[in-house]
Write a protein that holds these residues in place. Structure first.
Motif, PDB file in Angstrom:
ATOM      1  N   GLN A 116       3.586  20.033  10.713  1.00  0.00           N
ATOM      2  CA  GLN A 116       3.741  21.500  10.596  1.00  0.00           C
ATOM      3  C   GLN A 116       4.833  22.004  11.535  1.00  0.00           C
ATOM      4  OE1 GLN A 116       1.967  23.830   8.399  1.00  0.00           O
ATOM      5  NE2 GLN A 116       1.942  21.821   7.435  1.00  0.00           N
ATOM      6  N   VAL A 117       5.972  21.321  11.482  1.00  0.00           N
ATOM      7  CA  VAL A 117       7.141  21.696  12.275  1.00  0.00           C
ATOM      8  C   VAL A 117       8.134  22.362  11.323  1.00  0.00           C
ATOM      9  CG1 VAL A 117       9.134  20.695  13.474  1.00  0.00           C
ATOM     10  CG2 VAL A 117       6.832  19.902  14.014  1.00  0.00           C
ATOM     11  N   PRO A 118       8.740  23.488  11.742  1.00  0.00           N
ATOM     12  CA  PRO A 118       9.649  24.194  10.821  1.00  0.00           C
ATOM     13  C   PRO A 118      10.801  23.313  10.315  1.00  0.00           C
ATOM     14  CG  PRO A 118       9.265  25.503  12.804  1.00  0.00           C
ATOM     15  CD  PRO A 118       8.560  24.192  13.008  1.00  0.00           C
ATOM     16  N   ARG A 119      11.353  22.444  11.179  1.00  0.00           N
ATOM     17  CA  ARG A 119      12.486  21.627  10.722  1.00  0.00           C
ATOM     18  C   ARG A 119      12.502  20.305  11.491  1.00  0.00           C
ATOM     19  NH1 ARG A 119      15.475  19.646   7.186  1.00  0.00           N
ATOM     20  NH2 ARG A 119      17.675  20.185   6.980  1.00  0.00           N
ATOM     21  N   VAL A 120      12.617  19.228  10.742  1.00  0.00           N
ATOM     22  CA  VAL A 120      12.771  17.889  11.321  1.00  0.00           C
ATOM     23  C   VAL A 120      14.100  17.350  10.835  1.00  0.00           C
ATOM     24  CG1 VAL A 120      11.873  15.520  11.338  1.00  0.00           C
ATOM     25  CG2 VAL A 120      10.279  17.456  11.392  1.00  0.00           C
ATOM     26  N   LEU A 121      14.869  16.749  11.729  1.00  0.00           N
ATOM     27  CA  LEU A 121      16.142  16.133  11.346  1.00  0.00           C
ATOM     28  C   LEU A 121      16.164  14.702  11.863  1.00  0.00           C
ATOM     29  CD1 LEU A 121      18.552  19.066  12.315  1.00  0.00           C
ATOM     30  CD2 LEU A 121      18.061  18.288   9.980  1.00  0.00           C
ATOM     31  N   LEU A 122      16.335  13.746  10.971  1.00  0.00           N
ATOM     32  CA  LEU A 122      16.455  12.353  11.424  1.00  0.00           C
ATOM     33  C   LEU A 122      17.753  12.195  12.205  1.00  0.00           C
ATOM     34  CD1 LEU A 122      15.376  10.018   8.464  1.00  0.00           C
ATOM     35  CD2 LEU A 122      13.996  10.965  10.315  1.00  0.00           C
ATOM     36  N   THR A 123      17.710  11.332  13.193  1.00  0.00           N
ATOM     37  CA  THR A 123      18.894  11.011  13.998  1.00  0.00           C
ATOM     38  C   THR A 123      18.967   9.487  14.128  1.00  0.00           C
ATOM     39  OG1 THR A 123      17.568  11.139  16.013  1.00  0.00           O
ATOM     40  CG2 THR A 123      18.735  13.148  15.356  1.00  0.00           C
ATOM     41  N   THR A 124      20.020   9.005  14.765  1.00  0.00           N
ATOM     42  CA  THR A 124      20.162   7.553  14.853  1.00  0.00           C
ATOM     43  C   THR A 124      19.307   6.951  15.967  1.00  0.00           C
ATOM     44  OG1 THR A 124      22.054   7.742  16.296  1.00  0.00           O
ATOM     45  CG2 THR A 124      22.511   7.646  13.943  1.00  0.00           C
ATOM     46  N   SER A 125      18.739   7.781  16.820  1.00  0.00           N
ATOM     47  CA  SER A 125      17.862   7.306  17.906  1.00  0.00           C
ATOM     48  C   SER A 125      17.222   8.521  18.571  1.00  0.00           C
ATOM     49  CB  SER A 125      18.671   6.528  18.955  1.00  0.00           C
ATOM     50  OG  SER A 125      19.649   7.377  19.524  1.00  0.00           O
ATOM     51  N   CYS A 126      16.287   8.232  19.455  1.00  0.00           N
ATOM     52  CA  CYS A 126      15.715   9.317  20.270  1.00  0.00           C
ATOM     53  C   CYS A 126      16.772   9.800  21.260  1.00  0.00           C
ATOM     54  CB  CYS A 126      14.475   8.800  20.997  1.00  0.00           C
ATOM     55  SG  CYS A 126      13.612  10.036  21.962  1.00  0.00           S
ATOM     56  N   THR A 127      17.572   8.867  21.745  1.00  0.00           N
ATOM     57  CA  THR A 127      18.671   9.219  22.657  1.00  0.00           C
ATOM     58  C   THR A 127      19.560  10.276  22.001  1.00  0.00           C
ATOM     59  OG1 THR A 127      18.648   6.987  23.551  1.00  0.00           O
ATOM     60  CG2 THR A 127      20.696   8.228  23.831  1.00  0.00           C
ATOM     61  N   ASP A 128      19.894  10.004  20.751  1.00  0.00           N
ATOM     62  CA  ASP A 128      20.739  10.883  19.971  1.00  0.00           C
ATOM     63  C   ASP A 128      20.094  12.272  19.810  1.00  0.00           C
ATOM     64  OD1 ASP A 128      23.105  10.751  18.517  1.00  0.00           O
ATOM     65  OD2 ASP A 128      22.043  10.498  16.625  1.00  0.00           O
ATOM     66  N   ALA A 129      18.804  12.282  19.514  1.00  0.00           N
ATOM     67  CA  ALA A 129      18.086  13.552  19.350  1.00  0.00           C
ATOM     68  C   ALA A 129      18.069  14.323  20.675  1.00  0.00           C
ATOM     69  CB  ALA A 129      16.669  13.302  18.851  1.00  0.00           C
ATOM     70  N   LEU A 130      17.920  13.601  21.783  1.00  0.00           N
ATOM     71  CA  LEU A 130      17.939  14.253  23.103  1.00  0.00           C
ATOM     72  C   LEU A 130      19.322  14.866  23.366  1.00  0.00           C
ATOM     73  CD1 LEU A 130      15.953  11.576  25.142  1.00  0.00           C
ATOM     74  CD2 LEU A 130      15.354  14.014  25.025  1.00  0.00           C
ATOM     75  N   GLU A 131      20.355  14.170  22.916  1.00  0.00           N
ATOM     76  CA  GLU A 131      21.715  14.696  23.123  1.00  0.00           C
ATOM     77  C   GLU A 131      21.925  15.973  22.314  1.00  0.00           C
ATOM     78  OE1 GLU A 131      24.572  11.451  22.748  1.00  0.00           O
ATOM     79  OE2 GLU A 131      23.458  10.315  24.256  1.00  0.00           O
ATOM     80  N   ILE A 132      21.383  16.015  21.105  1.00  0.00           N
ATOM     81  CA  ILE A 132      21.481  17.265  20.321  1.00  0.00           C
ATOM     82  C   ILE A 132      20.686  18.368  21.032  1.00  0.00           C
ATOM     83  CG2 ILE A 132      21.060  18.410  18.114  1.00  0.00           C
ATOM     84  CD1 ILE A 132      21.240  15.706  16.732  1.00  0.00           C
ATOM     85  N   ALA A 133      19.500  18.021  21.522  1.00  0.00           N
ATOM     86  CA  ALA A 133      18.663  19.019  22.220  1.00  0.00           C
ATOM     87  C   ALA A 133      19.420  19.579  23.422  1.00  0.00           C
ATOM     88  CB  ALA A 133      17.341  18.380  22.651  1.00  0.00           C
TER      89      ALA A 133
END
Ligand code: PLP
Length: 380
Positions: free
Chosen positions: A50-67
């Motif tokens: 129940q999250v408004p938006r999920v986006l796959l990334t190439t890693s958790c590291t990558d997702a942290l960098e977007i954050a």
């Protein structure tokens, strides 16, 4: 490396339709990012969590960098991160020229110690990053209350905690942003992979742009604009749809994965409870209000010397066990930010003594029994 062990520390495996879906992705003629399987993963995770938006990334590291990018940090801004975590939790923010401020962890859960948070908050602090170690929730009520009171966004590094819960709510749904890992050592895997969970909708549009090389291509693909162009800074954060196909198959059998891992975790816990008490070996602590994600199992040995000897003892039986994080404040980078011995005593103590035991979805009862017997035979 792993191949030489009778019982490796980790072993990736097919558990469902991984191979069929990867073949289907190729047959679809779309194996770059955001193909059919990426969309299926996005939709499934959005629905379950129940999250408004999920986006796959190439890693958790990558997702942290977007954050980190989304938080619009300015050079010299500070972010509070636990010292006992993986490099990327801090590095992602340092890439945006922020300074990490290291906070110690709780002696029980090894999660960020919320009681030490407030003393570290200054006008330079712009965010709090939490890590749910082993998929056991941090004290999020306290952390969010402190964050709210000081106007600080809270980002959950939920690399370990997919499907874990804190007070009945899924980990990864509590901060404004959260990040997942699908690295081969995690519960649900695709080799290398991750996801950004966007709980505060104000970040959605910009996250989509940053993830697509700074372009509005995703809006173009949705038919919202008639061409796409360069509108912001960004990078290439999309995983191949081949990986998404693998991941989707794993997500489909998530309940089976969690049942398998719960069995493994409980077997270790029950096998070592008494022995641990007798030999002053500490087992993981899971507070009552947390439904853990069953990500890992560790022992905290009484001393560094005993930890090292246990690892060698297990190796002599063909079993690979590993230590975990070195305290970030004492790393060469952490020291450049002023970290010194004594700053985070719990992280320093635990890091020297913690050992992680083999833990993967296809670990058989027979192999696990071998690990348990080898540990119980160890001459503490
Ligand atoms: C807490 C934590 N955050 C982030 C990461 C990085 O994950 P990934 O390998 O998907 O980049 C890890 C790696 O295990 C981790 O333990």
């Amino acid at each position: 490396m792993e191949g030489k062990w009778r019982i490796p520390f980790n072993r990736p495996s097919f558990l469902g339709n991984e191979q069929a879906y990867m073949a289907q992705a190729i047959a679809n003629g779309h194996i770059s990012g955001d193909g059919l399987f990426s969309h299926k993963c996005h939709e499934l995770l959005q629905k379950i969590l129940q999250v408004p938006r999920v986006l796959l990334t190439t890693s958790c590291t990558d997702a942290l960098e977007i954050a980190a990018h989304l938080l619009e940090l300015q050079p010299g801004d500070e972010v509070i991160v636990p010292s006992f975590t993986f490099i990327s939790t801090a590095n992602a923010f340092v890439l945006r020229l922020a300074r990490p401020v290291f906070v110690d962890v709780r002696p029980d859960t090894l999660n960020l110690d919320e009681r030490k948070l407030e003393a570290l908050i200054t006008p330079s602090v712009k965010a709090i990053i939490t890590v749910h170690y082993g998929g056991v929730g941090c004290e999020m009520d306290d952390i969010l209350e402190i964050g709210n009171r000081h106007g600080l966004p809270v980002v959950e590094d939920n690399a370990h905690g997919l499907f874990g819960k804190y007070k009945g709510k899924y980990l990864g749904t509590l901060g404004c942003l959260a990040t997942q890992s699908f690295h081969e050592t995690k519960n649900v895997i695709c080799g290398e992979g991750g996801a950004l969970l966007i709980n505060d909708p104000k970040y959605i549009e910009r996250a989509e742009v940053i993830r697509e090389k700074g372009s509005n291509r995703i809006r173009f693909l949705r038919g919202e604009v008639d061409k796409y162009t360069w509108i912001d800074l960004g990078s290439s954060h999309l995983p191949s749809d081949l990986l998404a196909a693998f991941l989707y198959a794993q997500l489909e059998v998530r309940e089976e994965i969690q049942v398998r891992r719960q069995r493994i975790w409980n077997f270790y816990y029950e096998s070592f409870r008494e022995w641990g008490e007798q030999h002053e070996v500490r087992l993981p602590v899971v507070p009552e209000h947390c439904d853990q994600a069953y990500h890992l199992f560790f022992l905290i040995m009484p001393s560094y010397e005993q930890r090292q000897r246990l690892i060698e003892h297990l190796k002599s039986r063909g079993i690979l066990s590993v230590f975990h994080y070195l305290p970030l404040h004492l790393s060469p980078m952490g020291q450049q930010f002023g970290g010194k011995i004594g700053d985070c005593p719990v992280a320093e103590h635990v890091s020297d003594r913690l050992v992680r035991l083999p833990f993967y979805n296809t670990l058989t009862e027979a192999d696990q029994t071998s690990v348990v017997n080898a540990v119980l035979d160890f001459d503490c």
